[in-house]
Each structure stands twice: as structure tokens, then as C-alpha cells.
Write an enzyme that holds these catalytic residues in place. Structure first.
Site, PDB file in Angstrom:
ATOM      1  N   LYS A  69       0.852  -1.203   0.000  1.00  0.00           N
ATOM      2  CA  LYS A  69       0.000   0.000   0.000  1.00  0.00           C
ATOM      3  C   LYS A  69       0.877   1.238   0.000  1.00  0.00           C
ATOM      4  O   LYS A  69       2.051   1.189   0.394  1.00  0.00           O
ATOM      5  CB  LYS A  69      -0.936   0.032   1.213  1.00  0.00           C
ATOM      6  CG  LYS A  69      -0.253  -0.013   2.599  1.00  0.00           C
ATOM      7  CD  LYS A  69       0.245   1.324   3.133  1.00  0.00           C
ATOM      8  CE  LYS A  69       0.848   1.236   4.536  1.00  0.00           C
ATOM      9  NZ  LYS A  69       1.705   2.376   4.877  1.00  0.00           N
TER      10      LYS A  69
ATOM     11  N   ASP B 199      -2.267  -1.507  10.619  1.00  0.00           N
ATOM     12  CA  ASP B 199      -2.520  -1.428   9.178  1.00  0.00           C
ATOM     13  C   ASP B 199      -3.185  -2.676   8.616  1.00  0.00           C
ATOM     14  O   ASP B 199      -3.570  -2.700   7.448  1.00  0.00           O
ATOM     15  CB  ASP B 199      -1.194  -1.229   8.414  1.00  0.00           C
ATOM     16  CG  ASP B 199      -0.709   0.208   8.483  1.00  0.00           C
ATOM     17  OD1 ASP B 199      -1.484   1.091   8.915  1.00  0.00           O
ATOM     18  OD2 ASP B 199       0.454   0.446   8.094  1.00  0.00           O
TER      19      ASP B 199
HETATM   20  O1  C5P Z   1      -0.008  -1.323  15.333  1.00  0.00           O
HETATM   21  P1  C5P Z   1       1.422  -1.546  14.996  1.00  0.00           P
HETATM   22  O2  C5P Z   1       2.079  -2.539  15.901  1.00  0.00           O
HETATM   23  O3  C5P Z   1       1.633  -1.869  13.541  1.00  0.00           O
HETATM   24  O4  C5P Z   1       2.155  -0.150  15.216  1.00  0.00           O
HETATM   25  C1  C5P Z   1       3.556  -0.030  15.293  1.00  0.00           C
HETATM   26  C2  C5P Z   1       3.902   1.233  16.100  1.00  0.00           C
HETATM   27  O5  C5P Z   1       3.508   2.395  15.368  1.00  0.00           O
HETATM   28  C3  C5P Z   1       3.187   1.331  17.421  1.00  0.00           C
HETATM   29  O6  C5P Z   1       3.914   0.712  18.437  1.00  0.00           O
HETATM   30  C4  C5P Z   1       3.091   2.833  17.632  1.00  0.00           C
HETATM   31  O7  C5P Z   1       4.304   3.310  18.149  1.00  0.00           O
HETATM   32  C5  C5P Z   1       2.973   3.378  16.232  1.00  0.00           C
HETATM   33  N1  C5P Z   1       1.573   3.666  15.829  1.00  0.00           N
HETATM   34  C6  C5P Z   1       0.911   4.734  16.391  1.00  0.00           C
HETATM   35  N2  C5P Z   1      -0.370   5.030  16.008  1.00  0.00           N
HETATM   36  C7  C5P Z   1      -0.990   4.276  15.066  1.00  0.00           C
HETATM   37  C8  C5P Z   1      -0.313   3.195  14.466  1.00  0.00           C
HETATM   38  C9  C5P Z   1       0.964   2.915  14.880  1.00  0.00           C
HETATM   39  O8  C5P Z   1       1.456   5.450  17.264  1.00  0.00           O
HETATM   40  N3  C5P Z   1      -2.237   4.587  14.697  1.00  0.00           N
END
Ligand code: C5P
Length: 289
Positions: free
Chosen positions: A11, A134
Site C-alpha cells: 500500500k 494497518d
Molecule cells: O499497530 P502496529 O504494531 O503496527 O504499530 C507499530 C507502532 O507504530 C506502534 O507501536 C506505535 O508506536 C505506532 N503507531 C501509532 N499510532 C498508530 C499506528 C501505529 O502510534 N495509529
């Protein structure tokens, strides 16, 4: 069942606006996300145990999102059968292209068929959100307005196509570190569901179908912290404009950048030329609906 193969597309975020930091540490987002023709390939085959192999040995680990997604379904449904999962990587890691998230979503979708789980879509969305912010987008697509932490996905119907060039410097960026660099005010408890003007401009551009208009509506809040962490990105941005891109933007939290090109020939030429500066470049298009 014999063997099945599923594509896991990358994406790009045509817009990504951080609306504030939430009490749980995540950021409230508003993003127009678009699947592209660059994709990983996941193969599934019957096996007694859960087995995972990957074309990139560095990603062949037990905490790979493919393994985590399969384990989650297996536990939840008490599945005793195994599966042999092989992942052919084309999407670079630490690029902001959603490769790992797409692999996770593809695993959920493919195993739902392979193990005949008949998992309701709502439950599938719950699994996806638990695997990463995501991941829910990749259950839908190919184009959607994404809000909240990433779990609110509203498809955007459009026929637009854009020719893209992608380039990633050798250094990657960690999503968590880029977010940590960003100064964001606390997010209010309730954000209005209707899109921001900047988001609406992109949605209108896609419905209109004109790449030049879409190029003018590109925006990504994470670009400034990413540029501060990786100054080489500013030069890359400049090079891509010199190569004839109508607009250039960081992919998600980086470190890849994409450029919207006026036609396929410009994208192909730029992808070759940028190989002088970057170890990885590619040409792609929007994934058609
Ligand atoms: O959800 P995921 O583990 O993919 O996200 C990785 C990191 O990106 C999280 O630990 C956070 O620090 C940051 N993040 C965030 N806000 C979001 C998505 C991700 O702060 N909406």
C-alpha cells in the site's frame, strides 16, 4: 486441499494526517490508503504441523506476522491440522509499504478458506486489528479512508489509475521510532467522522481520476520526523521531482518514497535512473478495483 497461492499487495498512503496522540499511546489517524501492483506471494500447502519458510531468511522467524496470524486462528478455532506457509517477498521491509501487514491479512484470508473456518468478517477484522494497525485495511481495499488507530476502514470507490515510481534508500525506518519523534497534541475523545478538507481533496481527486490533481493533494504528517531522522530522503525527494514526478511523498512512516508519474514510460525511466542512488526501486500502479 492441495496448494493455494495468494497475492499480498503493498500500500501507499496518499494522505496521512495524525490528528493527535491517544491515551493508549497510539495516534489517531486519517489516511487515504491505496493498494498497488507491487506484491508478496503467499503459498499454502497441507502439512501436519505449522511450518513457515520465506525467500528472505532474515524474515523466517517465529514472530513473523504470517506465523502470528496462523497461530491466532489455529488457537481460536482449535485447529489440529497444520499448514506449510511459504512467503515470497517482493515488498521491502521498514519501507512504509505495509508488507508485513499485508502478509498477515493474506494469511487470515487464505487460512479461512484453507481450513474452511467460515470466520465472520467482523471477527476477522478483530484478528486483523490485534495483529497490527494497518492489517484491517488489507482485508478490504483496494482503496479506503482509514481512521482511528487504523481499524475504521471505509472503501473509496474510484477508477483512477496512477503510474508510480518507488525508491527506498538502504536505511530503513522503524514505525514506532518515527511516531516517537513526532510532536502530537492529545487527541480528543471523539473526532468527527467526516473527512478533513485535505483528505476530502484527495478523495475528490481520485473520483475525478486526474493524476496531476492527486499529486497536488499528497500529504503525510510523518514526513517531517522521517526527514529529520534520515536526511538522505530530502535529496531523494528532489531527484524524483527531477525525474518528472508530478508529486513525491514518503510511504507511510518510510523509508521508501513514491512519486506519481504522468505515464508509464516516465515511471520506468525514473525507476532505472534512481538505481544510481538507491538499492531498491520499482515501478507500480494502483491496484484496480
Ligand atoms: O499497530 P502496529 O504494531 O503496527 O504499530 C507499530 C507502532 O507504530 C506502534 O507501536 C506505535 O508506536 C505506532 N503507531 C501509532 N499510532 C498508530 C499506528 C501505529 O502510534 N495509529
Amino acid at each position: 486441499m492441495g496448494m493455494i497461492t495468494i497475492q499480498a499487495p503493498a500500500k501507499i498512503n496518499l494522505t496521512l494526517v495524525v490528528r493527535g496522540k491517544r491515551a493508549d499511546g497510539y495516534h489517531a489517524l486519517e489516511s487515504v490508503m491505496q493498494m498497488i501492483t507491487l506484491a508478496d506471494r503467499l503459498e499454502l500447502e497441507d502439512a501436519d504441523a505449522l511450518q513457515f519458510t520465506c525467500s528472505d531468511p532474515a524474515l523466517e522467524t517465529a514472530d513473523n506476522l504470517v506465523v502470528r496470524a496462523a497461530t491466532m486462528l489455529r488457537r481460536h478455532y482449535g485447529i489440529t491440522r497444520g499448514v506449510r506457509l511459504h512467503l515470497e517477498k517482493n515488498i521491502p521491509a521498514q519501507a512504509g509499504l505495509g508488507g508485513g501487514s499485508s502478509d498477515a491479512a493474506a494469511t487470515l484470508l487464505a487460512l479461512n478458506e484453507f481450513w474452511q473456518l467460515r470466520c465472520p468478517l467482523d471477527e476477522m477484522r478483530g484478528f486483523a486489528a490485534a495483529l497490527g494497525s494497518d492489517v484491517p485495511f488489507f482485508l478490504d481495499g483496494p482503496s479506503a479512508l482509514v481512521q482511528g488507530r487504523g481499524e475504521t476502514v471505509t472503501p473509496i470507490p474510484h477508477q483512477a489509475n496512477c503510474h508510480l515510481v518507488l525508491a527506498k534508500p538502504s536505511a530503513g525506518l522503524s514505525t514506532a521510532e518515527v511516531y516517537a519523534r513526532l510532536y502530537a497534541r492529545p487527541a480528543p475523545d471523539h473526532l468527527p467522522a467526516h473527512p478533513l478538507p485535505a483528505t476530502q481533496a484527495m478523495i475528490d481527486a481520485l473520483r475525478h481520476g486526474d493524476p496531476a490533481t492527486a499529486a497536488r493533494a499528497l500529504i503525510n504528517t510523518l514526513e517531517s520526523p522521517a526527514l529529520a531522522m534520515l536526511p538522505a530522503l530530502s535529496m531523494l525527494h528532489e531527484r524524483m521531482l527531477q525525474q518528472g514526478c508530478l508529486g513525491v511523498l514518503l510511504c507511510g512512516s518510510g523509508s521508501a518514497m513514491f512519486g506519481i508519474c504522468p505515464d508509464a514510460a516516465t515511471a520506468a525511466h525514473a525507476a532505472i535512473d534512481l538505481r544510481n542512488d538507491c538499492p531498491w526501486t520499482a515501478q507500480a500502479e494502483f491496484l484496480p478495483a
